[in-house]
Design a protein around this motif. Structure first.
Motif, PDB file in Angstrom:
ATOM      1  N   GLY A 247       0.839  -1.197   0.000  1.00 48.37           N
ATOM      2  CA  GLY A 247       0.000   0.000   0.000  1.00 48.37           C
ATOM      3  C   GLY A 247       0.870   1.240   0.000  1.00 48.37           C
ATOM      4  O   GLY A 247       2.046   1.189   0.375  1.00 48.37           O
ATOM      5  N   ILE A 248       0.291   2.363  -0.439  1.00 49.06           N
ATOM      6  CA  ILE A 248       1.048   3.604  -0.459  1.00 49.06           C
ATOM      7  C   ILE A 248       0.120   4.776  -0.158  1.00 49.06           C
ATOM      8  O   ILE A 248      -0.975   4.882  -0.711  1.00 49.06           O
ATOM      9  CB  ILE A 248       1.765   3.808  -1.820  1.00 49.06           C
ATOM     10  CG1 ILE A 248       2.646   5.057  -1.798  1.00 49.06           C
ATOM     11  CG2 ILE A 248       0.791   3.833  -2.983  1.00 49.06           C
ATOM     12  CD1 ILE A 248       3.621   5.130  -2.979  1.00 49.06           C
ATOM     13  N   ASP A 249       0.558   5.625   0.756  1.00 48.45           N
ATOM     14  CA  ASP A 249      -0.142   6.855   1.112  1.00 48.45           C
ATOM     15  C   ASP A 249       0.571   8.002   0.412  1.00 48.45           C
ATOM     16  O   ASP A 249       1.736   8.286   0.703  1.00 48.45           O
ATOM     17  CB  ASP A 249      -0.117   7.028   2.634  1.00 48.45           C
ATOM     18  CG  ASP A 249      -0.839   8.284   3.103  1.00 48.45           C
ATOM     19  OD1 ASP A 249      -1.144   9.158   2.268  1.00 48.45           O
ATOM     20  OD2 ASP A 249      -1.082   8.410   4.313  1.00 48.45           O
ATOM     21  N   LEU A 250      -0.119   8.657  -0.517  1.00 43.50           N
ATOM     22  CA  LEU A 250       0.495   9.671  -1.372  1.00 43.50           C
ATOM     23  C   LEU A 250       0.365  11.090  -0.827  1.00 43.50           C
ATOM     24  O   LEU A 250       0.543  12.063  -1.564  1.00 43.50           O
ATOM     25  CB  LEU A 250      -0.145   9.616  -2.768  1.00 43.50           C
ATOM     26  CG  LEU A 250       0.005   8.292  -3.523  1.00 43.50           C
ATOM     27  CD1 LEU A 250      -0.778   8.344  -4.829  1.00 43.50           C
ATOM     28  CD2 LEU A 250       1.470   7.987  -3.791  1.00 43.50           C
ATOM     29  N   LYS A 270      -1.512  -2.386  -5.424  1.00 45.36           N
ATOM     30  CA  LYS A 270      -1.358  -1.778  -4.102  1.00 45.36           C
ATOM     31  C   LYS A 270      -2.618  -0.997  -3.723  1.00 45.36           C
ATOM     32  O   LYS A 270      -3.274  -0.400  -4.576  1.00 45.36           O
ATOM     33  CB  LYS A 270      -0.172  -0.794  -4.091  1.00 45.36           C
ATOM     34  CG  LYS A 270       1.197  -1.420  -4.220  1.00 45.36           C
ATOM     35  CD  LYS A 270       2.248  -0.327  -4.228  1.00 45.36           C
ATOM     36  CE  LYS A 270       3.654  -0.899  -4.325  1.00 45.36           C
ATOM     37  NZ  LYS A 270       3.897  -1.582  -5.607  1.00 45.36           N
ATOM     38  N   ARG A 271      -2.902  -0.959  -2.437  1.00 43.90           N
ATOM     39  CA  ARG A 271      -3.905  -0.019  -1.953  1.00 43.90           C
ATOM     40  C   ARG A 271      -3.295   1.383  -2.020  1.00 43.90           C
ATOM     41  O   ARG A 271      -2.150   1.572  -1.612  1.00 43.90           O
ATOM     42  CB  ARG A 271      -4.313  -0.334  -0.516  1.00 43.90           C
ATOM     43  CG  ARG A 271      -5.308  -1.478  -0.405  1.00 43.90           C
ATOM     44  CD  ARG A 271      -5.761  -1.664   1.028  1.00 43.90           C
ATOM     45  NE  ARG A 271      -6.852  -2.612   1.110  1.00 43.90           N
ATOM     46  CZ  ARG A 271      -8.137  -2.287   1.065  1.00 43.90           C
ATOM     47  NH1 ARG A 271      -8.478  -1.023   0.951  1.00 43.90           N
ATOM     48  NH2 ARG A 271      -9.071  -3.203   1.143  1.00 43.90           N
ATOM     49  N   VAL A 272      -4.048   2.350  -2.497  1.00 48.35           N
ATOM     50  CA  VAL A 272      -3.535   3.707  -2.670  1.00 48.35           C
ATOM     51  C   VAL A 272      -4.439   4.689  -1.940  1.00 48.35           C
ATOM     52  O   VAL A 272      -5.663   4.665  -2.113  1.00 48.35           O
ATOM     53  CB  VAL A 272      -3.457   4.093  -4.165  1.00 48.35           C
ATOM     54  CG1 VAL A 272      -3.035   5.550  -4.319  1.00 48.35           C
ATOM     55  CG2 VAL A 272      -2.482   3.180  -4.899  1.00 48.35           C
ATOM     56  N   LEU A 273      -3.841   5.526  -1.100  1.00 45.99           N
ATOM     57  CA  LEU A 273      -4.556   6.625  -0.466  1.00 45.99           C
ATOM     58  C   LEU A 273      -4.098   7.899  -1.150  1.00 45.99           C
ATOM     59  O   LEU A 273      -2.941   8.300  -1.033  1.00 45.99           O
ATOM     60  CB  LEU A 273      -4.255   6.676   1.031  1.00 45.99           C
ATOM     61  CG  LEU A 273      -5.041   7.696   1.858  1.00 45.99           C
ATOM     62  CD1 LEU A 273      -6.541   7.421   1.762  1.00 45.99           C
ATOM     63  CD2 LEU A 273      -4.592   7.681   3.312  1.00 45.99           C
TER      64      LEU A 273
END
Length: 312
Positions: A247-250, A270-273
């Motif tokens: 996952g990645i928090d942008l 990936k889970r993306v925020l």
């Protein structure tokens, strides 16, 4: 030939001891494998003039190799951290808050320099960050009741849904809010059992690197949080494409970079925020707690309790 320095007046004659900031990876403090550093200066408003601020420190300029090493450390730590009880994770996170409180003055100074704030305003931001860390620590053993539970089904079955951590999460810390925003993106990721690779604010990395020192002296296992400093785009690109990042928090990416990273992140789903305008002083709610959770649903047949035919 040596010079004798008497006790009286020694404070005025001694050399300043400058702090050496290092990365925090796998519970250790390496320099960047590239050997590179970059200058960190005060915010221009704090310097009192337009242009470049006052020099504060040389921060490590992380490389792609540093990013890959951080992912390896985070993956190694994931099994133990995600397997710990939610209650235990809450205890560990609360201990981190205790350590932050003990180093409050240092963080006030670093936040004031980083964001161009007065000491009083920086103190408000630091206190809010510590309080937020405590708040997330309290959620570790409660989020399961909010997003999980028993589901009504037609048939002789139990149907239970429970949240589970996604895995290794890359977190691009906010560029402007060097400490309150930083805590607001890290704490919910690890509170739910994930491990994190954090890319600190490019222009204000010092509070993040100091947070690594706090984490190392708390009960948090090495590798659960890994802190990198340097050029956000340079470090984030290999992390977004990394096949072992889940996952990645942008949050810390601008619009153009966020789009590029989101495309790269799609390769292994990936889970993306996505980044959005955020008031870090506002009530954060549970959105970030649930952003990197998976839902596991289990079906189990009911059984008969003897001749009466009743079931459980």
């Amino acid at each position: 030939m040596s010079e004798h320095v008497s006790t009286s007046g020694s404070a005025a004659r001694r050399l300043s001891v400058f702090k050496t900031y290092k990365l925090y990876v796998g519970g250790k403090f390496p320099r960047s494998e590239s050997g590179r550093v970059y200058e960190v200066t005060t915010a221009t408003s704090a310097a009192g003039a337009a242009g470049k601020g006052t020099w504060l420190a040389n921060a490590p300029l992380s490389s792609r190799k540093d990013a890959r090493d951080a992912v390896v450390a985070a993956r190694k730590a994931f099994g133990g951290w995600s397997g710990a009880t939610a209650y235990n994770r809450g205890q560990v996170l609360y201990r981190v808050a205790e350590m932050l409180e003990g180093r409050r003055d240092q963080f006030v100074r670093e936040v004031a320099d980083a964001e161009g704030l007065s000491k009083s305003k920086a103190a408000v931001a630091v206190d809010a960050a510590i309080d937020r860390w405590v708040w997330y620590a309290g959620w570790t053993d409660k989020i399961g009741q909010v997003v999980g539970g028993a589901n009504p089904v037609a048939g002789p079955f139990f149907n239970l849904s429970t949240p589970e951590p996604t895995g290794v999460v890359t977190v691009l810390a906010p560029q402007e809010s060097s400490f309150l925003g930083l805590v607001s993106v890290i704490a919910p990721v690890i509170a739910t059992g994930n491990t994190a690779v954090v890319v600190a604010s490019e222009k204000s990395p010092l509070p993040a690197l100091s947070l690594g020192e706090v984490l190392a002296t708390s009960d948090l296992p090495g590798g659960v949080v890994n802190v990198l400093s340097g050029k956000t785009a340079e470090i984030a690109a290999p992390l977004a494409a990394h096949q072992d990042v889940n996952g990645i928090d942008l949050t810390g990416a601008d619009e153009a970079l966020a789009k590029e990273l989101e495309i790269a992140a799609a390769d292994n789903l990936k889970r993306v925020l996505r980044p959005e305008r955020t008031d870090w002083s506002a009530d954060p709610g549970t959105r970030r707690l649930t952003a990197f959770l998976e839902t596991k649903t289990v079906w189990h047949p009911t059984g008969s309790l003897g001749a009466s035919g009743s079931a459980y």
